[in-house]
Design a protein around this motif. Structure first.
Motif, mmCIF file in Angstrom:
data_model
loop_
_atom_site.group_PDB
_atom_site.id
_atom_site.type_symbol
_atom_site.label_atom_id
_atom_site.label_comp_id
_atom_site.label_asym_id
_atom_site.label_seq_id
_atom_site.Cartn_x
_atom_site.Cartn_y
_atom_site.Cartn_z
ATOM 1 N N ASP A 54 0.827 -1.212 0.000
ATOM 2 C CA ASP A 54 0.000 0.000 0.000
ATOM 3 C C ASP A 54 0.858 1.256 0.000
ATOM 4 O O ASP A 54 0.597 2.196 -0.752
ATOM 5 C CB ASP A 54 -0.935 0.019 1.211
ATOM 6 N N LEU A 55 1.880 1.263 0.840
ATOM 7 C CA LEU A 55 2.769 2.420 0.929
ATOM 8 C C LEU A 55 3.522 2.632 -0.381
ATOM 9 O O LEU A 55 3.608 3.752 -0.891
ATOM 10 C CB LEU A 55 3.747 2.238 2.087
ATOM 11 N N ALA A 56 4.048 1.561 -0.942
ATOM 12 C CA ALA A 56 4.777 1.666 -2.207
ATOM 13 C C ALA A 56 3.851 2.100 -3.343
ATOM 14 O O ALA A 56 4.249 2.876 -4.219
ATOM 15 C CB ALA A 56 5.432 0.328 -2.542
ATOM 16 N N GLU B 34 1.215 4.033 -3.039
ATOM 17 C CA GLU B 34 1.003 5.474 -2.863
ATOM 18 C C GLU B 34 2.141 6.263 -3.498
ATOM 19 O O GLU B 34 1.915 7.241 -4.203
ATOM 20 C CB GLU B 34 0.922 5.835 -1.381
ATOM 21 N N HIS B 35 3.377 5.823 -3.237
ATOM 22 C CA HIS B 35 4.540 6.514 -3.804
ATOM 23 C C HIS B 35 4.584 6.364 -5.326
ATOM 24 O O HIS B 35 4.932 7.313 -6.027
ATOM 25 C CB HIS B 35 5.836 6.002 -3.182
ATOM 26 N N ALA B 36 4.229 5.197 -5.824
ATOM 27 C CA ALA B 36 4.241 4.969 -7.271
ATOM 28 C C ALA B 36 3.200 5.843 -7.970
ATOM 29 O O ALA B 36 3.444 6.326 -9.075
ATOM 30 C CB ALA B 36 3.983 3.495 -7.583
ATOM 31 N N GLN B 37 2.061 6.068 -7.326
ATOM 32 C CA GLN B 37 1.026 6.906 -7.926
ATOM 33 C C GLN B 37 1.454 8.368 -7.978
ATOM 34 O O GLN B 37 1.006 9.119 -8.838
ATOM 35 C CB GLN B 37 -0.289 6.762 -7.163
ATOM 36 N N GLN B 38 2.336 8.780 -7.076
ATOM 37 C CA GLN B 38 2.847 10.152 -7.069
ATOM 38 C C GLN B 38 3.946 10.346 -8.106
ATOM 39 O O GLN B 38 4.245 11.462 -8.486
ATOM 40 C CB GLN B 38 3.371 10.517 -5.685
ATOM 41 N N ASP B 39 4.525 9.256 -8.564
ATOM 42 C CA ASP B 39 5.618 9.302 -9.538
ATOM 43 C C ASP B 39 5.026 9.191 -10.938
ATOM 44 O O ASP B 39 4.497 8.154 -11.324
ATOM 45 C CB ASP B 39 6.587 8.153 -9.266
ATOM 46 N N SER C 22 5.927 6.212 -13.331
ATOM 47 C CA SER C 22 5.533 4.848 -12.986
ATOM 48 C C SER C 22 4.762 4.228 -14.145
ATOM 49 O O SER C 22 3.884 4.849 -14.727
ATOM 50 C CB SER C 22 4.670 4.870 -11.723
#
Length: 123
Positions: free
Chosen positions: A27-29, A31-36, A39
């Motif tokens: 889930d945390l990863a 979230e970060h991937a969606q901000q990048d 991706s």
């Protein structure tokens, strides 16, 4: 046969319980991937496949909000005073303690709470 079924269910529960930190990391990863913006979405597909597989085994995520706080499925770790506008609570009963933020998802397996959702409440 009944003993074997119970043993299999306990083994499944044990494995899924050990996988919950993996789901948190996913889930945390995600979230970060969606901000990048670079991706490619492959990680999202892997996350969806993992969730789908565990859901087929009976795993259910506890993370809906806003809902009335239920101590059987929620673990309140933060509290804030009630908002002055009742409409901010989206249909919750007047005076009820409401979940406003899920800080860590909780999970049920075939109706049994494996881990309560860690939440922030209001009210």
């Amino acid at each position: 046969v009944r003993h074997q079924t119970e043993l299999l269910e306990r083994s499944t529960e044990s494995l899924i319980t050990r996988l919950l930190p993996v789901l948190d990391a996913v889930d945390l990863a995600l979230e970060h991937a969606q901000q990048d913006s670079s991706s490619d979405g492959a990680f999202a597909q892997i996350a969806a496949l993992l969730r789908d597989t565990l859901e087929k085994e009976g795993l259910e995520r506890i993370d809906a909000r806003p809902v009335v706080f239920d101590p059987t499925i929620h673990d309140a770790v933060a509290h804030e005073a009630a908002a002055s506008a009742p409409s901010a609570r989206s249909g919750a009963r007047a005076g009820a303690v409401t979940v406003t933020e899920v800080m860590r998802a909780g999970y049920r397996l075939k109706g049994k709470v494996l881990r309560p959702a860690m939440v922030k409440v209001e009210g």
